[in-house]
Design a protein around this motif. Structure first.
Motif, PDB file in Angstrom:
ATOM      1  N   VAL A  16       0.852  -1.185   0.000  1.00 42.40           N
ATOM      2  CA  VAL A  16       0.000   0.000   0.000  1.00 42.40           C
ATOM      3  C   VAL A  16       0.889   1.237   0.000  1.00 42.40           C
ATOM      4  N   HIS A  17       0.566   2.163  -0.893  1.00 43.73           N
ATOM      5  CA  HIS A  17       1.269   3.447  -0.971  1.00 43.73           C
ATOM      6  C   HIS A  17       0.259   4.558  -0.703  1.00 43.73           C
ATOM      7  N   SER A  18       0.700   5.585  -0.012  1.00 46.79           N
ATOM      8  CA  SER A  18      -0.157   6.736   0.271  1.00 46.79           C
ATOM      9  C   SER A  18       0.442   7.982  -0.369  1.00 46.79           C
ATOM     10  N   GLY A  19      -0.410   8.959  -0.634  1.00 50.83           N
ATOM     11  CA  GLY A  19       0.067  10.236  -1.135  1.00 50.83           C
ATOM     12  C   GLY A  19       0.150  10.343  -2.641  1.00 50.83           C
ATOM     13  N   PHE A  20      -0.398   9.356  -3.365  1.00 48.73           N
ATOM     14  CA  PHE A  20      -0.382   9.391  -4.834  1.00 48.73           C
ATOM     15  C   PHE A  20      -1.590  10.183  -5.362  1.00 48.73           C
ATOM     16  N   PHE A  21      -1.790  11.366  -4.843  1.00 48.67           N
ATOM     17  CA  PHE A  21      -2.954  12.171  -5.234  1.00 48.67           C
ATOM     18  C   PHE A  21      -2.806  12.633  -6.679  1.00 48.67           C
ATOM     19  N   GLY A  22      -3.847  12.454  -7.456  1.00 47.02           N
ATOM     20  CA  GLY A  22      -3.868  12.998  -8.808  1.00 47.02           C
ATOM     21  C   GLY A  22      -2.939  12.332  -9.794  1.00 47.02           C
ATOM     22  N   TRP A  76      -3.107  -0.873  -8.642  1.00 51.36           N
ATOM     23  CA  TRP A  76      -4.366  -0.116  -8.712  1.00 51.36           C
ATOM     24  C   TRP A  76      -4.173   1.218  -7.998  1.00 51.36           C
ATOM     25  N   LEU A  77      -4.938   2.201  -8.422  1.00 50.41           N
ATOM     26  CA  LEU A  77      -4.814   3.516  -7.819  1.00 50.41           C
ATOM     27  C   LEU A  77      -6.179   4.175  -7.673  1.00 50.41           C
ATOM     28  N   ASP A  78      -6.373   4.781  -6.508  1.00 47.45           N
ATOM     29  CA  ASP A  78      -7.491   5.696  -6.269  1.00 47.45           C
ATOM     30  C   ASP A  78      -6.891   7.099  -6.230  1.00 47.45           C
ATOM     31  N   PRO A  79      -6.951   7.841  -7.326  1.00 49.92           N
ATOM     32  CA  PRO A  79      -6.253   9.138  -7.366  1.00 49.92           C
ATOM     33  C   PRO A  79      -6.850  10.174  -6.423  1.00 49.92           C
ATOM     34  N   ASP A  80      -8.093  10.001  -6.015  1.00 46.80           N
ATOM     35  CA  ASP A  80      -8.702  10.978  -5.106  1.00 46.80           C
ATOM     36  C   ASP A  80      -8.185  10.831  -3.677  1.00 46.80           C
ATOM     37  N   SER A  81      -8.008   9.593  -3.233  1.00 54.16           N
ATOM     38  CA  SER A  81      -7.492   9.372  -1.880  1.00 54.16           C
ATOM     39  C   SER A  81      -5.973   9.257  -1.873  1.00 54.16           C
ATOM     40  N   GLY A  82      -5.373   9.108  -3.062  1.00 54.57           N
ATOM     41  CA  GLY A  82      -3.924   8.959  -3.143  1.00 54.57           C
ATOM     42  C   GLY A  82      -3.410   7.594  -2.760  1.00 54.57           C
ATOM     43  N   LYS A  83      -4.304   6.605  -2.640  1.00 53.12           N
ATOM     44  CA  LYS A  83      -3.884   5.254  -2.251  1.00 53.12           C
ATOM     45  C   LYS A  83      -3.606   4.406  -3.484  1.00 53.12           C
ATOM     46  N   ALA A  84      -2.475   3.714  -3.465  1.00 53.35           N
ATOM     47  CA  ALA A  84      -2.143   2.749  -4.507  1.00 53.35           C
ATOM     48  C   ALA A  84      -1.886   1.403  -3.854  1.00 53.35           C
ATOM     49  N   PHE A  85      -2.231   0.346  -4.575  1.00 57.80           N
ATOM     50  CA  PHE A  85      -2.066  -1.032  -4.104  1.00 57.80           C
ATOM     51  C   PHE A  85      -1.329  -1.817  -5.186  1.00 57.80           C
ATOM     52  N   CYS A  86      -0.345  -2.600  -4.777  1.00 58.60           N
ATOM     53  CA  CYS A  86       0.361  -3.476  -5.720  1.00 58.60           C
ATOM     54  C   CYS A  86       0.261  -4.906  -5.222  1.00 58.60           C
ATOM     55  N   THR A 142     -16.214  -1.606   7.203  1.00 60.78           N
ATOM     56  CA  THR A 142     -14.985  -0.825   7.081  1.00 60.78           C
ATOM     57  C   THR A 142     -15.302   0.473   6.367  1.00 60.78           C
ATOM     58  N   ALA A 143     -14.629   1.539   6.787  1.00 63.05           N
ATOM     59  CA  ALA A 143     -14.752   2.826   6.086  1.00 63.05           C
ATOM     60  C   ALA A 143     -13.697   2.958   5.000  1.00 63.05           C
ATOM     61  N   GLU A 144     -12.755   2.015   4.974  1.00 62.54           N
ATOM     62  CA  GLU A 144     -11.657   2.107   4.002  1.00 62.54           C
ATOM     63  C   GLU A 144     -12.019   1.371   2.719  1.00 62.54           C
ATOM     64  N   VAL A 145     -12.696   2.067   1.830  1.00 64.05           N
ATOM     65  CA  VAL A 145     -13.070   1.507   0.531  1.00 64.05           C
ATOM     66  C   VAL A 145     -12.570   2.486  -0.532  1.00 64.05           C
ATOM     67  N   TYR A 146     -11.728   2.005  -1.423  1.00 66.23           N
ATOM     68  CA  TYR A 146     -11.070   2.869  -2.403  1.00 66.23           C
ATOM     69  C   TYR A 146     -11.553   2.539  -3.809  1.00 66.23           C
ATOM     70  N   ALA A 147     -11.872   3.584  -4.564  1.00 66.36           N
ATOM     71  CA  ALA A 147     -12.301   3.413  -5.953  1.00 66.36           C
ATOM     72  C   ALA A 147     -11.063   3.309  -6.836  1.00 66.36           C
ATOM     73  N   LEU A 148     -10.910   2.170  -7.496  1.00 65.70           N
ATOM     74  CA  LEU A 148      -9.702   1.884  -8.282  1.00 65.70           C
ATOM     75  C   LEU A 148      -9.897   2.388  -9.705  1.00 65.70           C
ATOM     76  N   LEU A 149      -9.823   3.700  -9.852  1.00 65.19           N
ATOM     77  CA  LEU A 149     -10.104   4.297 -11.158  1.00 65.19           C
ATOM     78  C   LEU A 149      -9.022   3.972 -12.171  1.00 65.19           C
ATOM     79  N   ILE A 150      -7.834   3.628 -11.690  1.00 63.99           N
ATOM     80  CA  ILE A 150      -6.693   3.373 -12.569  1.00 63.99           C
ATOM     81  C   ILE A 150      -6.098   2.019 -12.201  1.00 63.99           C
ATOM     82  N   GLU A 151      -5.794   1.225 -13.227  1.00 64.09           N
ATOM     83  CA  GLU A 151      -5.200  -0.097 -12.997  1.00 64.09           C
ATOM     84  C   GLU A 151      -4.176  -0.377 -14.082  1.00 64.09           C
ATOM     85  N   VAL A 152      -3.073  -1.000 -13.700  1.00 62.74           N
ATOM     86  CA  VAL A 152      -2.098  -1.472 -14.686  1.00 62.74           C
ATOM     87  C   VAL A 152      -1.719  -2.897 -14.334  1.00 62.74           C
ATOM     88  N   SER A 153      -1.312  -3.637 -15.351  1.00 65.64           N
ATOM     89  CA  SER A 153      -0.849  -5.012 -15.115  1.00 65.64           C
ATOM     90  C   SER A 153       0.127  -5.394 -16.207  1.00 65.64           C
TER      91      SER A 153
END
Lengths: 83, 83
Positions: free
Chosen positions: A7-13, A41-51, B72-83
């Motif tokens: 999990v990465h934080s701060g990837f806003f926009g 995956w990335l949620d650009p609004d919250s800045g969270k990325a998951f690998c 959980t309140a931690e639900v992230y919209a994965l608007l961007i994905e790469v693989s």
């Protein structure tokens, strides 16, 4: 070998192209540690990325991410999975 | 429809069977909200669980998890994905 989620934080926009570039920096060196990053995956609004990755250890995943320029201490060993 | 990643904390020592039971409680009611939970992963040492889903909104995912007993309140919209 195990599977990991990091999990990465701060990837806003961050854009799709920027995420792809970051992911490709991981892919370019992942073999040095026997790691493979399968999806990101990335949620650009919250800045969270998951690998999602596979590799020999948490530390091996962390070393690749650090060398690629996006370090994180949040790497979880996915010992259990259901689908 | 979008894809979502949600994160749960405090699932220390949860077993594969317990994770499957929790996941099946989601699957049993997910159609009420037009959600589908595709995968769930757990790191029993850190207590972190991750669920990948698709659905109409963050709130729809949250409502299913809440009704299934693991809100959980931690639900992230994965608007961007790469693989």
């Amino acid at each position: 070998m195990a599977n990991f989620m990091d999990v990465h934080s701060g990837f806003f926009g961050v854009t799709a192209e920027q995420l792809r570039e970051a992911h490709e920096r991981d892919l370019a060196i992942e073999q040095d540690e026997g790691v493979h990053f399968t999806r990101a995956w990335l949620d650009p609004d919250s800045g969270k990325a998951f690998c999602l990755s596979s590799g020999p250890s948490r530390e091996s995943v962390m070393r690749i991410h650090e060398r690629a320029g996006h370090p994180t201490a949040e790497v979880y060993a996915l010992l259990i999975e259901v689908s």
